[in-house]
Design an enzyme around this catalytic site. Structure first.
Site, PDB file in Angstrom:
ATOM      1  N   ARG A  23     -31.888  65.555 -24.156  1.00 41.71           N
ATOM      2  CA  ARG A  23     -31.556  67.419 -23.870  1.00 41.71           C
ATOM      3  C   ARG A  23     -30.539  67.364 -23.315  1.00 41.71           C
ATOM      4  NH1 ARG A  23     -35.786  69.651 -19.994  1.00 41.71           N
ATOM      5  NH2 ARG A  23     -35.108  67.331 -19.236  1.00 41.71           N
ATOM      6  N   GLU A  28     -27.560  67.402  -9.952  1.00 46.98           N
ATOM      7  CA  GLU A  28     -26.477  68.553  -8.340  1.00 46.98           C
ATOM      8  C   GLU A  28     -25.317  68.064  -8.131  1.00 46.98           C
ATOM      9  OE1 GLU A  28     -29.285  67.054  -5.458  1.00 46.98           O
ATOM     10  OE2 GLU A  28     -30.451  67.981  -5.791  1.00 46.98           O
ATOM     11  N   GLN A  47     -15.137  81.569  -2.663  1.00 44.42           N
ATOM     12  CA  GLN A  47     -14.308  81.769  -3.139  1.00 44.42           C
ATOM     13  C   GLN A  47     -15.016  80.987  -4.411  1.00 44.42           C
ATOM     14  OE1 GLN A  47     -10.095  83.874  -3.411  1.00 44.42           O
ATOM     15  NE2 GLN A  47      -9.768  83.135  -5.014  1.00 44.42           N
ATOM     16  N   ASN A  49     -12.652  79.626  -8.081  1.00 44.11           N
ATOM     17  CA  ASN A  49     -11.943  79.472  -9.115  1.00 44.11           C
ATOM     18  C   ASN A  49     -12.848  78.629 -10.535  1.00 44.11           C
ATOM     19  OD1 ASN A  49     -10.280  81.524  -7.731  1.00 44.11           O
ATOM     20  ND2 ASN A  49      -8.985  79.270  -6.426  1.00 44.11           N
ATOM     21  N   HIS A  62      -0.245  72.779  -3.161  1.00 48.34           N
ATOM     22  CA  HIS A  62      -0.665  73.855  -2.541  1.00 48.34           C
ATOM     23  C   HIS A  62      -1.441  74.104  -0.818  1.00 48.34           C
ATOM     24  CE1 HIS A  62      -0.522  75.379  -6.894  1.00 48.34           C
ATOM     25  NE2 HIS A  62       0.580  75.429  -6.681  1.00 48.34           N
ATOM     26  N   LYS A  72     -11.266  72.980  -0.279  1.00 48.46           N
ATOM     27  CA  LYS A  72     -11.678  73.098  -1.080  1.00 48.46           C
ATOM     28  C   LYS A  72     -12.430  71.894  -2.028  1.00 48.46           C
ATOM     29  CE  LYS A  72      -7.113  75.334  -2.438  1.00 48.46           C
ATOM     30  NZ  LYS A  72      -5.544  74.814  -2.912  1.00 48.46           N
TER      31      LYS A  72
END
Length: 201
Positions: A23, A28, A47, A49, A62, A72
């Site tokens: 399939r 995970e 959040q 993005n 950044h 992040k």
């Protein structure tokens, strides 16, 4: 999943275990408990993005003011990227240094970077990157370093012609940002990390 620390403290490469059958593939992509065991506290997502980039796009470097900054967790949904983590913490033994991880839809790795670290993403093939973030976007707290600053010296692949936004091109060098006090201190980042660990108990 296998979680490997990078050469920059507070940054990790995450390689999921993939299960293939007729399939397709299952894996995970994120586990709060496994990541917490590596970083010392739970990473709560506030959040998400989605960044769609053309080949040559260079986003970053950044970071966000500490506290609260923004940790992040970045992975590629499609395409190929080089993810750079840059140590911007004044007082850190690896200040100004970076490490990188190839993100693609084959190995499906992810990168976690703690608060106070800088982040840049170089797109090698048209693709989409997904960011999970510990805090919501706060324009007043956003900071940047020019991704082409030779002092940082990100090792872009041979033949890579960077496409940089006007905002990133106008960002200060690492030295200029340090002189004007725009960079986090290692002390502030360690205090934030300790507070997050205490909150997770």
């Amino acid at each position: 999943m296998d979680i490997r620390p990078l050469s920059i403290a507070g940054a990790f490469e995450v390689t999921p275990r993939q299960f293939h059958d007729d399939r397709g593939t299952f894996m995970e992509g994120f586990r709060i408990d496994h990541l917490a065991a590596a970083i010392g506290h739970e990473f709560h997502v506030r959040q998400s993005n989605v960044s769609v980039s053309r080949a040559g796009a260079l986003r970053g470097i950044h970071h966000a003011a500490v506290p609260p900054s923004q940790a992040k967790y970045v992975t590629a949904a499609s395409g190929v990227f080089i993810d750079f983590v840059v140590d911007l913490r004044v007082g850190s033994p690896t200040f100004g240094q970076w490490d990188s991880v190839r993100l693609d839809s084959v190995d499906r790795r992810a990168v976690y970077l703690a608060e106070g670290l800088g982040h840049a993403l170089a797109c090698l093939e048209d693709g989409t990157a997904v960011y999970l973030c510990s805090e919501v976007f706060n324009p007043a707290a956003e900071r940047g370093i020019n991704p082409l600053d030779p002092t940082v010296g990100l090792a872009l692949p041979e033949g890579f012609v960077p496409i940089v936004s006007d905002k990133d091109a106008a960002a200060p060098t690492l030295e200029a940002a340090a002189e004007r006090g725009d960079l986090p201190t290692l002390e502030a980042c360690l205090a934030l990390d300790a507070a997050l660990a205490e909150r997770s108990r």
